[in-house]
Each structure stands twice: as structure tokens, then as C-alpha cells.
Scaffold this motif. Structure first.
Motif, mmCIF file in Angstrom:
data_model
loop_
_atom_site.group_PDB
_atom_site.id
_atom_site.type_symbol
_atom_site.label_atom_id
_atom_site.label_comp_id
_atom_site.label_asym_id
_atom_site.label_seq_id
_atom_site.Cartn_x
_atom_site.Cartn_y
_atom_site.Cartn_z
ATOM 1 N N SER A 134 -6.065 8.717 15.516
ATOM 2 C CA SER A 134 -4.698 8.680 14.974
ATOM 3 C C SER A 134 -4.687 8.847 13.461
ATOM 4 C CB SER A 134 -4.028 7.355 15.349
ATOM 5 O OG SER A 134 -4.772 6.254 14.838
ATOM 6 N N ARG A 135 -5.815 8.581 12.798
ATOM 7 C CA ARG A 135 -5.886 8.795 11.346
ATOM 8 C C ARG A 135 -5.653 10.264 11.003
ATOM 9 N NH1 ARG A 135 -11.394 5.246 10.471
ATOM 10 N NH2 ARG A 135 -10.450 3.154 10.652
ATOM 11 N N MET A 136 -6.107 11.152 11.877
ATOM 12 C CA MET A 136 -5.883 12.576 11.649
ATOM 13 C C MET A 136 -4.385 12.895 11.738
ATOM 14 S SD MET A 136 -9.100 14.207 13.810
ATOM 15 C CE MET A 136 -8.704 15.898 13.369
ATOM 16 N N ASP A 137 -3.702 12.286 12.688
ATOM 17 C CA ASP A 137 -2.257 12.501 12.824
ATOM 18 C C ASP A 137 -1.512 11.984 11.599
ATOM 19 O OD1 ASP A 137 -2.596 13.602 15.383
ATOM 20 O OD2 ASP A 137 -2.592 11.611 16.307
ATOM 21 N N THR A 138 -1.953 10.844 11.084
ATOM 22 C CA THR A 138 -1.319 10.298 9.883
ATOM 23 C C THR A 138 -1.516 11.233 8.693
ATOM 24 O OG1 THR A 138 -1.710 8.038 10.661
ATOM 25 C CG2 THR A 138 -1.241 8.324 8.320
ATOM 26 N N LEU A 139 -2.728 11.718 8.532
ATOM 27 C CA LEU A 139 -3.015 12.609 7.404
ATOM 28 C C LEU A 139 -2.207 13.902 7.498
ATOM 29 C CD1 LEU A 139 -4.904 12.649 4.881
ATOM 30 C CD2 LEU A 139 -6.466 14.072 6.220
ATOM 31 N N ARG A 140 -1.919 14.324 8.726
ATOM 32 C CA ARG A 140 -1.181 15.572 8.930
ATOM 33 C C ARG A 140 0.263 15.476 8.422
ATOM 34 N NH1 ARG A 140 -4.211 17.682 13.204
ATOM 35 N NH2 ARG A 140 -3.747 15.785 14.373
ATOM 36 N N PHE A 162 -17.296 15.020 -4.996
ATOM 37 C CA PHE A 162 -16.959 13.976 -4.030
ATOM 38 C C PHE A 162 -16.329 12.816 -4.788
ATOM 39 C CE2 PHE A 162 -17.692 10.383 -1.203
ATOM 40 C CZ PHE A 162 -17.329 10.920 0.022
ATOM 41 N N VAL A 163 -15.096 12.490 -4.450
ATOM 42 C CA VAL A 163 -14.333 11.484 -5.181
ATOM 43 C C VAL A 163 -14.606 10.090 -4.617
ATOM 44 C CG1 VAL A 163 -12.021 10.755 -5.887
ATOM 45 C CG2 VAL A 163 -12.540 13.205 -5.665
ATOM 46 N N SER A 164 -14.907 9.147 -5.498
ATOM 47 C CA SER A 164 -15.090 7.729 -5.150
ATOM 48 C C SER A 164 -16.122 7.497 -4.048
ATOM 49 C CB SER A 164 -13.752 7.113 -4.736
ATOM 50 O OG SER A 164 -12.823 7.204 -5.792
ATOM 51 N N PRO A 165 -17.395 7.873 -4.281
ATOM 52 C CA PRO A 165 -18.422 7.648 -3.256
ATOM 53 C C PRO A 165 -18.723 6.168 -3.038
ATOM 54 C CG PRO A 165 -19.429 8.355 -5.302
ATOM 55 C CD PRO A 165 -17.958 8.487 -5.501
ATOM 56 N N LEU A 166 -18.411 5.322 -4.024
ATOM 57 C CA LEU A 166 -18.661 3.888 -3.894
ATOM 58 C C LEU A 166 -17.354 3.116 -3.753
ATOM 59 C CD1 LEU A 166 -21.524 3.399 -6.508
ATOM 60 C CD2 LEU A 166 -21.704 3.667 -4.040
ATOM 61 N N GLY A 167 -16.382 3.703 -3.113
ATOM 62 C CA GLY A 167 -15.105 3.028 -2.916
ATOM 63 C C GLY A 167 -14.197 3.861 -2.045
ATOM 64 N N ASP A 168 -13.032 3.302 -1.711
ATOM 65 C CA ASP A 168 -12.033 4.031 -0.937
ATOM 66 C C ASP A 168 -10.855 4.330 -1.860
ATOM 67 O OD1 ASP A 168 -10.106 5.007 0.790
ATOM 68 O OD2 ASP A 168 -10.691 3.678 2.424
ATOM 69 N N PHE A 169 -10.660 5.599 -2.131
ATOM 70 C CA PHE A 169 -9.578 6.039 -3.012
ATOM 71 C C PHE A 169 -8.217 5.563 -2.504
ATOM 72 C CE2 PHE A 169 -6.613 9.285 -4.698
ATOM 73 C CZ PHE A 169 -6.971 9.286 -6.040
ATOM 74 N N GLY A 170 -8.118 5.334 -1.199
ATOM 75 C CA GLY A 170 -6.850 4.931 -0.610
ATOM 76 C C GLY A 170 -6.660 3.433 -0.473
ATOM 77 N N HIS A 171 -7.563 2.616 -1.025
ATOM 78 C CA HIS A 171 -7.434 1.169 -0.879
ATOM 79 C C HIS A 171 -6.175 0.667 -1.578
ATOM 80 C CE1 HIS A 171 -8.366 -3.121 -1.070
ATOM 81 N NE2 HIS A 171 -9.211 -2.900 -0.072
ATOM 82 N N LYS A 175 -10.283 5.919 4.817
ATOM 83 C CA LYS A 175 -9.925 5.377 6.122
ATOM 84 C C LYS A 175 -8.483 4.874 6.123
ATOM 85 C CE LYS A 175 -14.237 3.859 8.331
ATOM 86 N NZ LYS A 175 -15.275 4.349 7.442
ATOM 87 N N ARG A 176 -7.805 5.080 4.990
ATOM 88 C CA ARG A 176 -6.430 4.588 4.821
ATOM 89 C C ARG A 176 -5.509 5.761 4.475
ATOM 90 N NH1 ARG A 176 -10.272 1.055 2.970
ATOM 91 N NH2 ARG A 176 -10.036 -1.147 3.590
ATOM 92 N N PRO A 177 -5.309 6.694 5.405
ATOM 93 C CA PRO A 177 -4.518 7.897 5.095
ATOM 94 C C PRO A 177 -3.061 7.592 4.760
ATOM 95 C CG PRO A 177 -4.942 7.744 7.458
ATOM 96 C CD PRO A 177 -5.781 6.697 6.804
#
Length: 712
Positions: free
Chosen positions: A241-247, A173-182, A210-212
Motif C-alpha cells: 500500500s506504500r506504493m499506492d500512497t506514493l502514487r 542517495f538522500v539521507s542514508p542514515l535517516g528517513d527523509f520522511g520522518h 517508509k513514510r510516503p
């Protein structure tokens, strides 16, 4: 031990257990920060010359950017990932790197990789962010440097190459204490992490954000590694819509985490999503948790299952507040209407070469190992701080309620063969000479390997073990060929010729195989202890033998069946524990003890003398010895042992039955009748019950029923 369920950063679950992961490398990260500060202070070495290079010949730009950032320029058609060797050559010598990934408390993952940390709250799901609480608590410690800026986003270069030094396989699990996409994490830093992921072929990496949109931007320039799962957190329908962005990313390994689930959702598009993670919110105090409705979870599951290509579904936990009922997350559990959804996507199963059950078992075992390490550390500290043996003794005092609670979580015992053999336990089978002990254990092994049960128990749906290893100290290859030459044997059934081995060599071999196959469900059959022992089985030998077998079973979750002989005994009496040969320690320490007794040349029975995990049956299992196809036992029925004892049948003559009923009619108890007639209570009770059921309770009726019909 208590398994604490962590959730992703984006889910907002508070779990103090991750503090253990933080503490595992806080000291290392402090050293990292110190080294970085020292490096920054060496301004004379870092100053570039007139050509823009330092004393090592590197450009100033190379010093500023994270390793890997110079490989890609926008617009490149093809991206060449660096090799492991190339990456490790970039590792800075002035930074102390962590060499092993810490275990995670997240149920669906194995390890944490905190290559980035920190975040800023973005949406309602962030309200009770566990990671922020941990960071703020850590920032108050006098010895912390990693969280000296609290929850401010940052990149941990001291952890960048850790996966390449750690050769263990698992789900990371990558970056459990942060958001990799920040946004405060640069694309160069993210790209460096992706290069490490691509180079590590032993693991699967999961990134949740949360930031795809930042991931979309990143993967415009580089391909997504095949062992990397990209995911978004969606707490309510407003954020689908986050799912649509990730797609928009060219990957078929997309993940959605409905965590914490805060509302119902309709018309979810699961196209190209291979994994669905679901969990309700858990907080401290638990009363702060927002409610999750079971119907919301059920709706997501039904939509996922009805998708054109159904994704794997993993319900991690229901949370603290389920349908308005507030309890601990352990009490609510993770079952949805009694059903467990613990599935892993095909990409993980393929790369790690494990089934869903094996992956779940692996992740749970890692957490168990971590808890054991923590307990050992606590014991050591307590012993050091206390006064000798007193402190050490107190460190082992554990609340029974906690132990029982953890045992209940594991559910029912897993019976591998009827109720005779239980997974992870040691079963001893003893028997009269030529009673068919080897035949029945070979038969059990063949059945377990092929998914059958020919001894009268219900047959399993599929093979209950991955491998059966039969260690034979008696039969030669020629004898085996004669016994089993006429049947088909599963490849799961393995054989070791141990006719010239002693007990020590056998035990060493069992442990070696168990360690090598520690991800498999293995059944060992040792035939037999009595033959393998170089001398008599003393109490000391028996105790050490059983302790080692149980240690191997506990450490590697394997199962052992071993054989021993019985002494010469009176076959007209029921077989008891004291009739078994060898030291009593063998049976005292065994989990299950079965005894085989001969009725005659072609009939035997098996009696359960001891069972730790199942109830001891009040009847024995009666078999006929058959040799058609192969030497084996054919189940006849369950019955009273008294009926099968030598002379047992002749004792219950019509005259004896008549006397029993007469005494019973006079008001004598079953016990008094048994003592008076020198018979067992069960025999007396059977006679009384038999005639009661048939309505023949009078002495005259019994007499008439036994007289021959001489009427003309």
C-alpha cells in the motif's frame, strides 16, 4: 579493493563501510554544532526589537525557519524555485558547510547526502537497521557531536548546500542514515532540501522512505523536481500500500525498493514506477539475516518486465541468507539465476547522459577512488605511527586471498579485438619492415570503431569502444587519402597528425584526452614509438614510456596499442622476443606483444609472443595483403609458423618425411628425431600425425604416394 554494498535505511542492511562516509564529515559536523551553540549563546544579537526584527533586519520567524520556507504558502497555484545564487545567499556564515559530497557504498548511487539523519523503527524491515547500529557506535566515541543523541531524527543544516558547492555529476542517495520522511523533520526543512535538488542540474537525487504520506503532504504545495526520484521501501506484501500512497504524488519518477525482501509478492502495480530496486538482507553477524528466496526475486522481476511500461530493474545483492544457505553477500553476489539486472531508468540516463554500462562503471569507479583514498590515508597513518621504512613497508602487505577475491569479482577480461587487445592494457605490435604494421593497426582501429572484425576473429555485436584515436607519426594526409579514400569510416574513428611531435607531447596529449573522456571507452593507437622517439630507445626511455602508458590506462581505463620495428633477422627461423628492436623494457612492461613477419611480398603472419590475460596460441594467423578498396589484410587461416618460414616448405620433402617415419618406426622420440634432422619438434610431430591420421604409416606407403603415375 573490497566493494561493500550498502542498502537504504529502510532495508536494514548493516554495513560498517559507511563509517568512512561518517568520518569524512564528522569533524565538520562537530564544528557545525559548536557554531550553532555559539550562535544560540549570542542572545543579545538574536533578540528582536519592538518591530520584531533583529539587528540584521530579519524577523524572528526567519531566524527559526530553515532557508526556503517563506517561498510557499498553502493554496499557491505556482511555486517559484529559487536559483543557485539565491540559495547560496541564504547560507549562514556562522555554520561551517561541507563542500563535497562523500562517496557512497550503495551500488546504484554515487554520493551520499545526509541532509537528515535518524529514525524510529516502523515495520519488520527495520529490525536489523544498519543506520541505527552506525549511529549508536558513533555516539560512543568521545569526539562525536553529530550522533551525540544516538539515532534521534534531526536536520543537518551544515550539509544543506553541499550539492551546490560540489559540481561533480552523479546519482545522490538522500539521507542514508535517516528517513527523509520522518515526522520529526519539518516540511520547511524538507522543502529547503527540495529547493537545493531543483537547483542542482548536474545530479539526480534519490529519496527513499517508509513514510510516503509525508512526501504526499510536502508535494501538495511544491512540484517535484525533474531530477528527483521519490521512492518507498516495501519489505513484504503487507506493505504494498506504500506504493499506492506514493502514487498520489504528481510525478512519473517513482521508485520502489524491495529491501530487505522478506516475502513473496503478487499483483504488484508498477504504474508510474520507473525503477525497481531489489535486495536480500545482509547483517552482522551474517547468521542473523532473514532468508530471501530466489523465487521471490524472480517473481518481482517477471511482474516488472510484464508491466505495461516496464520499469528498470536493479538487483543490488542477494544478501546473506539465500534459500536457506548462509554465506557472505559477496559470495552470494547479485546474479539471479546467472543473469545480472543492473538497469537504470531513462530519467537518469537522460540527465547524466550515460548508458547503463557507463553509469555502473562510474559508480564502481567512485567506490574504487574512495578505497584508494582510504588506503593512502591508512598508509600515511601507519608510516607516521611506525618506525620509518619498516612501518611504511608493512602498510603495503595485503593478503593475497583478498586481492584474488577482488579480481574474481571483476569477472573475465574484456577482449576488445580478438585475444590481441584487452581493455585497459598496453599492446605492442612489432614487425619486419613493410610487413604492414600500420595497415593492420588502422584496420583494427576502423573495425573497433564500426563494430566489425575483418582479421578472422568473431565480430562483436556492437562497437566495443566509444572512440578510437589514431596518433600517426608517419603517414601524411595525402597518403591517408590514397589508402582509405574508397571506404566509409565511422565517426568514432579519430585522427591526430603527430608527424612533428616527440614522445613527450604525444604522451601528454593521450593523458589529456583520456582525462577529458574519462567516462568513455577509448582505444589509442600510437604509430609508432620508434619514429616518435627523438633518439635511440634506451632502457630508461622505454621504462618511463611504458610506465606512463600503463598509469594512464589504469587511471582512466583506456587501452593503448603502439607500434615498433624489428631488427634484421633470419627469416628462416621463428620470430622471437629478442628479434624486436629497441629496449627490452618495451616488451618486458607491455601487457601484450604481437609480432608481424613477412612471408613474401603479398603474405604476412602475426604471432603472439606475450599475453598477460589470455592464453598464448600455439599457431600463428596467416594473412594476404590486399589493396582493393583500401590497403588491408585478408585472413587466410591459422597455421604452424614453421609452414610459413622461408625454405620451411622445401625442408619437408617426401624424402625428409620418409626418413622421419622410418626413425619414428624404430622407436625414436620426436625430440631425438628433431635434433638428428635439425628440424623443429612441431614439424616432426605434424608429419607423424598427418600420416597417422590418414592411415599411411609405412615407408612403402609414403614412397608409393609420392611416385608419379607412369602406368601405360
Amino acid at each position: 579493493m573490497e566493494t561493500n554494498n550498502l542498502k537504504s535505511l529502510d532495508g536494514g542492511t548493516i554495513n560498517s563501510a559507511i563509517n568512512e562516509n561518517v568520518n569524512d564529515f564528522t569533524r565538520v559536523m562537530n564544528q557545525v554544532d559548536n557554531n550553532i551553540e555559539k550562535t544560540e549563546m549570542r542572545t543579545e544579537d538574536m533578540q528582536p526589537d519592538k518591530n520584531g526584527k533583529d539587528k540584521n533586519g530579519q524577523t524572528a520567524e526567519t531566524q527559526v525557519l530553515t532557508p526556503g520556507n517563506s517561498h510557499v504558502e498553502k493554496g499557491e497555484e505556482e511555486y517559484c524555485f529559487p536559483t543557485v545564487e539565491e540559495l547560496l545567499c541564504r547560507e549562514r556564515e556562522d555554520i561551517l558547510s561541507l563542500r563535497r559530497l562523500p562517496y557512497t557504498d550503495i551500488d546504484y548511487a554515487t554520493y551520499n547526502w545526509s541532509v537528515t539523519q535518524g529514525c524510529l523503527k516502523l515495520s519488520p524491515g527495520c529490525k536489523h537497521c544498519y543506520a541505527q547500529v552506525i549511529a549508536e557506535n558513533q555516539s560512543k566515541r568521545s569526539d562525536t557531536r553529530r550522533f551525540k543523541d544516538g539515532f534521534k531524527p534531526g536536520f543537518n543544516e551544515g550539509l544543506l548546500y553541499t550539492p551546490l558547492h560540489d559540481t561533480r555529476k552523479g546519482i545522490v542517495f538522500v539521507s542514508p542514515l535517516g528517513d527523509f520522511g520522518h515526522a520529526d523533520i519539518t516540511d520547511e526543512q524538507r522543502r529547503a532540501a527540495i529547493e537545493v535538488i531543483q537547483a542542482d542540474e548536474t545530479k539526480v537525487f534519490l529519496i527513499l522512505t517508509k513514510r510516503p504520506e509525508t512526501l504526499v503532504q510536502l508535494f501538495e504545495n511544491i512540484p517535484v523536481p525533474s531530477n528527483c526520484l521519490l521512492g518507498v521501501s516495501v519489505e513484504s506484501e503487507a506493505y504494498l500500500s506504500r506504493m499506492d500512497t506514493l502514487r498520489k504524488i504528481a510525478s512519473d519518477n517513482l521508485v520502489v525498493s524491495f529491501a530487505p525482501l522478506l516475502g513473496g509478492m503478487k499483483d504488484i502495480n508498477f504504474d508510474r514506477f520507473v525503477w525497481v530496486l531489489i535486495e536480500g538482507e545482509a547483517t552482522r553477524p551474517m547468521g542473523n539475516a532473514r532468508m530471501v528466496r530466489t523465487e521471490w526475486i524472480q517473481s518481482i522481476i517477471e511482474q516488472a518486465e510484464s508491466a505495461p511500461i516496464p520499469p528498470a530493474i536493479y538487483v543490488k545483492q542477494l544478501g546473506n541468507n539465500v534459500d536457506g544457505v548462509v554465506k557472505s553477500k559477496a559470495q552470494h553476489g547479485y546474479l539471479v539465476k546467472g543473469v545480472s539486472y543492473r538497469q537504470y531508468p531513462q530519467v537518469i540516463r537522460t540527465i547524466l547522459k550515460n548508458t547503463d554500462e557507463e553509469l555502473e562503471k562510474m559508480n564502481m569507479q567512485q567506490k574504487k577512488d574512495k578505497e584508494m583514498k582510504k588506503e593512502r590515508s591508512t598508509t600515511k597513518k601507519t608510516t607516521t605511527a611506525g618506525t620509518g621504512t619498516e612501518a611504511e613497508a608493512l602498510s603495503h602487505v595485503i593478503p593475497l586471498s583478498k586481492v584474488v577475491k577482488e579480481g574474481a569479482k571483476k569477472g573475465k577480461v574484456n577482449n576488445l579485438y580478438g585475444t590481441w587487445v584487452v581493455e585497459g592494457e598496453v599492446t605492442v605490435i612489432a614487425g619486419d619492415t613493410n610487413a604492414g604494421k600500420s595497415s593492420v593497426t588502422y584496420q583494427m582501429g576502423l573495425d573497433a570503431a564500426s563494430g566489425k572484425n575483418t582479421l578472422g576473429f568473431p565480430a562483436p555485436v556492437k562497437p566495443v569502444v566509444d572512440e578510437v584515436v589514431y596518433i600517426d607519426t608517419e603517414l601524411s594526409i595525402t597518403q591517408l587519402g590514397q589508402r582509405f579514400g574508397g571506404i566509409t569510416i565511422s565517426d568514432r574513428m579519430k585522427y591526430i597528425d603527430a608527424t612533428a611531435w616527440d614522445l613527450e607531447k604525444i604522451l601528454s596529449e593521450i593523458e589529456t584526452i583520456a582525462k577529458e573522456w574519462n567516462k568513455k571507452k577509448v582505444l589509442f593507437i600510437l604509430d609508432s614509438i620508434t619514429v616518435a622517439a627523438t633518439g635511440s630507445i634506451t632502457a630508461k626511455v622505454a621504462k618511463e614510456l611504458m610506465k606512463r602508458l600503463k598509469l594512464i590506462c589504469g587511471r582512466y581505463n583506456v587501452t593503448v596499442i603502439t607500434l615498433m620495428h624489428t631488427r634484421k633477422r633470419d627469416k628462416s627461423k621463428p620470430i622471437e622476443m629478442q628479434d624486436l628492436a629497441g629496449s627490452a623494457k618495451l616488451t618486458d612492461l607491455a601487457d601484450n606483444v604481437l609480432a608481424m613477419a613477412k612471408c613474401n611480398a603479398t603474405e604476412v603472419y602475426v604471432k603472439v609472443l606475450k599475453s598477460r590475460s589470455n592464453a598464448i596460441p600455439d599457431k600463428v594467423r596467416y594473412f594476404k595483403i590486399r589493396s582493393d578498396g583500401y590497403l588491408h589484410l585478408e585472413f587466410i587461416r591459422e597455421c604452424e609458423e614453421e609452414d610459413l618460414l622461408a625454405q620451411g616448405k622445401s625442408k619437408l620433402t617426401p624424402e625428409v618425411e620418409q626418413e622421419i617415419l622410418t626413425l619414428r618406426g624404430k622407436g625414436y622420440s620426436v625430440r631425438k628425431i628433431a635434433d638428428h634432422m635439425k628440424l623443429s619438434k612441431s614439424a616432426i610431430d605434424r608429419v607423424v600425425q598427418k600420416h597417422k591420421d590418414s592411415g599411411e604409416s609405412s615407408v612403402d606407403t609414403i614412397k608409393d604416394a609420392q611416385l608419379p603415375d607412369n602406368a601405360a
